[in-house]
Scaffold this motif. Structure first.
Motif, PDB file in Angstrom:
ATOM      1  N   GLU A 142      46.670  23.618  83.600  1.00  0.00           N
ATOM      2  CA  GLU A 142      44.962  23.715  83.932  1.00  0.00           C
ATOM      3  C   GLU A 142      44.899  22.663  82.600  1.00  0.00           C
ATOM      4  OE1 GLU A 142      43.689  24.581  86.199  1.00  0.00           O
ATOM      5  OE2 GLU A 142      45.324  26.692  86.533  1.00  0.00           O
ATOM      6  N   ARG A 143      44.001  21.660  83.099  1.00  0.00           N
ATOM      7  CA  ARG A 143      43.204  20.914  82.275  1.00  0.00           C
ATOM      8  C   ARG A 143      41.836  21.513  81.849  1.00  0.00           C
ATOM      9  NH1 ARG A 143      42.776  15.123  80.869  1.00  0.00           N
ATOM     10  NH2 ARG A 143      43.745  14.365  82.404  1.00  0.00           N
ATOM     11  N   VAL A 144      41.312  21.781  80.786  1.00  0.00           N
ATOM     12  CA  VAL A 144      40.755  22.967  80.192  1.00  0.00           C
ATOM     13  C   VAL A 144      39.193  21.940  80.363  1.00  0.00           C
ATOM     14  CG1 VAL A 144      39.128  23.808  77.751  1.00  0.00           C
ATOM     15  CG2 VAL A 144      42.298  23.715  78.078  1.00  0.00           C
ATOM     16  N   ALA A 145      39.467  21.056  80.604  1.00  0.00           N
ATOM     17  CA  ALA A 145      37.467  19.706  81.248  1.00  0.00           C
ATOM     18  C   ALA A 145      37.285  21.000  82.822  1.00  0.00           C
ATOM     19  CB  ALA A 145      38.159  18.232  80.448  1.00  0.00           C
ATOM     20  N   ASP A 146      38.619  20.458  82.881  1.00  0.00           N
ATOM     21  CA  ASP A 146      38.372  20.557  84.573  1.00  0.00           C
ATOM     22  C   ASP A 146      37.751  22.439  85.076  1.00  0.00           C
ATOM     23  OD1 ASP A 146      38.656  18.425  85.107  1.00  0.00           O
ATOM     24  OD2 ASP A 146      40.756  18.225  85.500  1.00  0.00           O
ATOM     25  N   VAL A 231      47.537  20.942  73.544  1.00  0.00           N
ATOM     26  CA  VAL A 231      47.847  21.592  75.079  1.00  0.00           C
ATOM     27  C   VAL A 231      48.269  23.101  73.800  1.00  0.00           C
ATOM     28  CG1 VAL A 231      49.801  22.704  76.147  1.00  0.00           C
ATOM     29  CG2 VAL A 231      49.359  20.351  75.742  1.00  0.00           C
ATOM     30  N   ILE A 232      47.704  24.706  74.973  1.00  0.00           N
ATOM     31  CA  ILE A 232      47.239  25.550  74.183  1.00  0.00           C
ATOM     32  C   ILE A 232      48.476  26.323  75.391  1.00  0.00           C
ATOM     33  CG2 ILE A 232      46.079  28.327  74.281  1.00  0.00           C
ATOM     34  CD1 ILE A 232      44.473  27.187  72.609  1.00  0.00           C
ATOM     35  N   ALA A 233      49.784  27.049  74.948  1.00  0.00           N
ATOM     36  CA  ALA A 233      50.281  28.042  75.943  1.00  0.00           C
ATOM     37  C   ALA A 233      49.983  29.495  75.427  1.00  0.00           C
ATOM     38  CB  ALA A 233      51.612  27.547  75.700  1.00  0.00           C
ATOM     39  N   THR A 234      49.312  30.215  76.549  1.00  0.00           N
ATOM     40  CA  THR A 234      49.043  31.281  76.492  1.00  0.00           C
ATOM     41  C   THR A 234      49.603  32.104  78.346  1.00  0.00           C
ATOM     42  OG1 THR A 234      47.394  32.877  75.971  1.00  0.00           O
ATOM     43  CG2 THR A 234      46.534  30.933  77.299  1.00  0.00           C
ATOM     44  N   PRO A 235      49.952  33.086  77.841  1.00  0.00           N
ATOM     45  CA  PRO A 235      50.072  33.904  79.419  1.00  0.00           C
ATOM     46  C   PRO A 235      49.546  34.172  80.243  1.00  0.00           C
ATOM     47  CG  PRO A 235      50.908  35.442  77.717  1.00  0.00           C
ATOM     48  CD  PRO A 235      50.569  34.116  77.334  1.00  0.00           C
ATOM     49  N   PRO A 236      49.180  34.927  81.550  1.00  0.00           N
ATOM     50  CA  PRO A 236      48.528  33.987  82.098  1.00  0.00           C
ATOM     51  C   PRO A 236      47.609  35.770  82.299  1.00  0.00           C
ATOM     52  CG  PRO A 236      49.902  34.162  83.702  1.00  0.00           C
ATOM     53  CD  PRO A 236      50.540  33.737  81.927  1.00  0.00           C
ATOM     54  N   CYS A 243      42.297  34.119  80.254  1.00  0.00           N
ATOM     55  CA  CYS A 243      41.617  35.085  78.788  1.00  0.00           C
ATOM     56  C   CYS A 243      40.134  34.164  79.294  1.00  0.00           C
ATOM     57  CB  CYS A 243      42.470  35.371  78.529  1.00  0.00           C
ATOM     58  SG  CYS A 243      40.900  36.793  76.974  1.00  0.00           S
ATOM     59  N   PRO A 244      38.962  34.603  79.369  1.00  0.00           N
ATOM     60  CA  PRO A 244      38.532  34.484  79.637  1.00  0.00           C
ATOM     61  C   PRO A 244      37.626  33.656  77.884  1.00  0.00           C
ATOM     62  CG  PRO A 244      37.800  36.416  80.535  1.00  0.00           C
ATOM     63  CD  PRO A 244      38.994  36.133  80.382  1.00  0.00           C
ATOM     64  N   GLU A 245      38.130  35.080  77.196  1.00  0.00           N
ATOM     65  CA  GLU A 245      37.760  34.639  75.525  1.00  0.00           C
ATOM     66  C   GLU A 245      38.951  33.066  75.276  1.00  0.00           C
ATOM     67  OE1 GLU A 245      36.609  38.694  76.505  1.00  0.00           O
ATOM     68  OE2 GLU A 245      38.848  37.490  76.779  1.00  0.00           O
ATOM     69  N   VAL A 246      40.342  33.441  75.313  1.00  0.00           N
ATOM     70  CA  VAL A 246      40.729  32.271  75.372  1.00  0.00           C
ATOM     71  C   VAL A 246      40.561  31.130  75.319  1.00  0.00           C
ATOM     72  CG1 VAL A 246      43.108  31.131  74.933  1.00  0.00           C
ATOM     73  CG2 VAL A 246      42.874  34.278  75.074  1.00  0.00           C
ATOM     74  N   LEU A 247      40.009  31.225  76.510  1.00  0.00           N
ATOM     75  CA  LEU A 247      39.161  29.542  77.269  1.00  0.00           C
ATOM     76  C   LEU A 247      37.931  29.019  76.876  1.00  0.00           C
ATOM     77  CD1 LEU A 247      39.553  27.380  79.388  1.00  0.00           C
ATOM     78  CD2 LEU A 247      38.041  28.899  81.202  1.00  0.00           C
ATOM     79  N   TYR A 248      37.107  30.575  76.482  1.00  0.00           N
ATOM     80  CA  TYR A 248      36.167  29.772  75.855  1.00  0.00           C
ATOM     81  C   TYR A 248      36.133  29.385  74.442  1.00  0.00           C
ATOM     82  CZ  TYR A 248      31.161  30.562  73.362  1.00  0.00           C
ATOM     83  OH  TYR A 248      30.333  30.149  72.428  1.00  0.00           O
ATOM     84  N   CYS A 249      37.628  29.690  73.652  1.00  0.00           N
ATOM     85  CA  CYS A 249      37.975  29.374  72.200  1.00  0.00           C
ATOM     86  C   CYS A 249      38.571  27.762  72.493  1.00  0.00           C
ATOM     87  CB  CYS A 249      38.497  29.827  71.508  1.00  0.00           C
ATOM     88  SG  CYS A 249      38.057  32.144  70.822  1.00  0.00           S
ATOM     89  N   ALA A 250      38.798  27.868  73.362  1.00  0.00           N
ATOM     90  CA  ALA A 250      39.867  26.329  73.869  1.00  0.00           C
ATOM     91  C   ALA A 250      38.233  25.026  73.837  1.00  0.00           C
ATOM     92  CB  ALA A 250      40.677  26.542  74.705  1.00  0.00           C
ATOM     93  N   ARG A 251      37.588  25.562  75.201  1.00  0.00           N
ATOM     94  CA  ARG A 251      37.032  24.666  75.206  1.00  0.00           C
ATOM     95  C   ARG A 251      36.128  24.059  74.242  1.00  0.00           C
ATOM     96  NH1 ARG A 251      35.577  24.121  80.722  1.00  0.00           N
ATOM     97  NH2 ARG A 251      33.598  23.512  79.883  1.00  0.00           N
ATOM     98  N   LYS A 252      35.702  25.171  72.925  1.00  0.00           N
ATOM     99  CA  LYS A 252      34.833  24.900  72.241  1.00  0.00           C
ATOM    100  C   LYS A 252      35.607  23.647  70.866  1.00  0.00           C
ATOM    101  CE  LYS A 252      31.318  27.143  68.969  1.00  0.00           C
ATOM    102  NZ  LYS A 252      30.422  26.529  69.276  1.00  0.00           N
ATOM    103  N   ALA A 253      36.857  24.366  71.034  1.00  0.00           N
ATOM    104  CA  ALA A 253      37.928  23.541  69.745  1.00  0.00           C
ATOM    105  C   ALA A 253      38.089  21.883  70.539  1.00  0.00           C
ATOM    106  CB  ALA A 253      38.646  24.225  69.167  1.00  0.00           C
ATOM    107  N   GLY A 254      37.842  22.034  71.975  1.00  0.00           N
ATOM    108  CA  GLY A 254      38.660  20.521  72.095  1.00  0.00           C
ATOM    109  C   GLY A 254      39.606  20.841  72.801  1.00  0.00           C
ATOM    110  N   LEU A 259      48.388  26.175  78.901  1.00  0.00           N
ATOM    111  CA  LEU A 259      49.763  26.157  80.084  1.00  0.00           C
ATOM    112  C   LEU A 259      49.531  27.750  79.868  1.00  0.00           C
ATOM    113  CD1 LEU A 259      52.706  25.505  80.904  1.00  0.00           C
ATOM    114  CD2 LEU A 259      53.490  26.035  78.500  1.00  0.00           C
ATOM    115  N   LYS A 260      49.618  27.753  80.875  1.00  0.00           N
ATOM    116  CA  LYS A 260      49.506  29.100  81.631  1.00  0.00           C
ATOM    117  C   LYS A 260      50.701  29.745  81.844  1.00  0.00           C
ATOM    118  CE  LYS A 260      47.591  28.650  85.614  1.00  0.00           C
ATOM    119  NZ  LYS A 260      46.815  29.442  86.820  1.00  0.00           N
ATOM    120  N   ALA A 261      51.155  30.617  80.460  1.00  0.00           N
ATOM    121  CA  ALA A 261      52.799  30.766  80.238  1.00  0.00           C
ATOM    122  C   ALA A 261      53.288  31.794  78.517  1.00  0.00           C
ATOM    123  CB  ALA A 261      54.245  29.798  80.741  1.00  0.00           C
ATOM    124  N   GLY A 262      54.343  32.117  79.090  1.00  0.00           N
ATOM    125  CA  GLY A 262      53.891  32.689  77.302  1.00  0.00           C
ATOM    126  C   GLY A 262      55.753  33.231  76.660  1.00  0.00           C
TER     127      GLY A 262
END
Length: 397
Positions: A142-146, A231-236, A243-254, A259-262
């Motif tokens: 997923e593209r974070v900006a989208d 690219v952040i890889a994290t299990p879905p 995970c919304p907390e991971v997404l929030y941090c990812a958006r904030k840090a650009g 990648l939805k996989a672990g």
């Protein structure tokens, strides 16, 4: 007064922002996102104080989990206790032996996964995610900006914002110290020029625990180093979402992509590149033994990637005297003990330390952790060492 934490963990992070922990301190690594003359370098260790908001916002989410292996007597000691004065060299050396992982059998499991992802790309990642995580995905990147903004409680957002500002301030101050210019002899000048690595892959664990703190600790230095693609890889999650907390941090840090996989399949996807996942130049971040094995194999493969380090079992050494808060000592010990049953924590008590009260706090806090059963297993092969003064501490270390 002595109250310090010395972390010898090969892991880069600690789940102080997860819903499972109390402490307000963090010990991790400043990760090498800067390339010096084509070679990445390991920079230095940092300590960052996280937001006190986490105590009231995240910890309350789970206080009812029953913990296997912890008795009802909260005053009973938890850690095996040794006295430095009663130990010989042989006993001390045994105590200092550190947990290790035998990778021989793990490599045999991981190598076929790496090769399969190399050959089949997205299709292989989807199959392994369904097999190991029980989640069937249509798309893996997923593209974070989208993505829509995640919905978090205001106090949780505030905690992440404070943590982000603390991490950013520390690493931003270090960036300017990396430029070096020396005139070796008249007319001969040598320079070290720092440039951000173009594309980096960051692994954020999410199997047995959600670690949004990892996303911050990995992505903020990459943002400061001006890495072009992150690219952040994290299990879905079970429904295939992030995970919304991971997404929030990812958006904030650009961060650019998630990648939805672990597991090994995620490391392989970032190392080789797939139809939807960009190939990265360097992979950073902690993970379980399969993630670590994949990183070790791929750094010596035709994928031509570098890694931060092979992560081993989590470890922490806490040095405390009679003035140290038993609540904080217990919290620091549990912060690493909850990482996994193979973690090891060590308390070095200087002088007359109330070990009974620390044991009480260990049991009390451990019972409140969602991962308390894991922490209890780690505590079972951890220990406390009683020394008379700091000279004995230095001798032990």
């Amino acid at each position: 007064m002595v109250s310090m934490v010395l972390s010898f963990s090969t892991l880069s992070v600690s789940p102080y922002l997860s819903p499972s922990l109390v402490p307000a301190h963090y010990s991790g690594e400043l990760l090498p996102f800067l390339s010096f003359g084509g070679h990445s370098v390991f920079l230095q260790r940092l300590n960052t104080i996280y937001s006190p908001y986490l105590r009231s916002s995240l910890v309350q989410q789970s206080r009812t989990t029953a913990m296997a292996g912890v008795g009802t007597d909260l005053a009973a000691p938890v850690l095996k206790t040794y006295k430095f004065s009663e130990l010989g060299d042989l006993e001390l050396n045994k105590l200092k032996a550190r947990p290790r992982i035998d990778f021989s059998s793990i490599f045999n499991t991981v190598e076929p996964i790496i090769e399969d992802v190399h050959k089949r790309g997205d299709a292989a990642v989807i199959e392994y995610t369904a097999l190991y995580d029980g989640v069937v995905l249509d798309t893996i990147v997923e593209r974070v900006a989208d993505l829509p903004d995640p919905k978090l409680k205001p106090e949780v957002e505030t905690a992440f914002d404070v943590a982000y500002d603390n991490i950013y301030a520390f690493h931003a101050a270090q960036k300017d110290t990396q430029q070096v210019q020396v005139e070796n002899m008249p007319g001969v000048k040598c320079r070290r020029v720092s440039r951000g690595i173009n594309t980096v892959g960051l692994y954020v664990p999410g199997g047995t625990a959600v670690l949004p703190s990892t996303a911050l600790m990995l992505a903020v230095p990459a943002q400061i180093a001006n890495c072009k693609t992150v690219v952040i890889a994290t299990p879905p999650r079970c429904d295939g979402s992030i995970c919304p907390e991971v997404l929030y941090c990812a958006r904030k840090a650009g961060v650019t992509y998630i990648l939805k996989a672990g597991g090994a399949q995620a490391i392989a996807a970032m190392a080789w590149g797939t139809e939807s996942c960009p190939k990265v130049d360097k992979i950073l971040g902690p993970g379980n033994q399969y993630v670590t094995a994949a990183k070790m194999l791929l750094q010596n493969s035709e994928a031509m990637i570098s890694i931060d380090m092979p992560a081993g079992p989590s470890e922490v050494l806490v040095i405390a005297d009679k003035h140290a808060s038993p609540i904080h000592v217990a919290a620091d010990l549990l912060s690493q003990a909850e990482h996994g049953p193979d973690s090891q924590v060590v308390l070095v008590a200087v002088g007359h330390v109330d070990l009974e009260q620390i044991g009480f706090e260990l049991r009390k806090q451990c019972r409140e952790l969602p991962r308390g059963d894991i922490a209890a297993k780690a505590l079972s092969h951890s220990y406390a060492l009683v020394v008379s003064d700091m000279a004995e501490v230095y001798f032990f270390l």
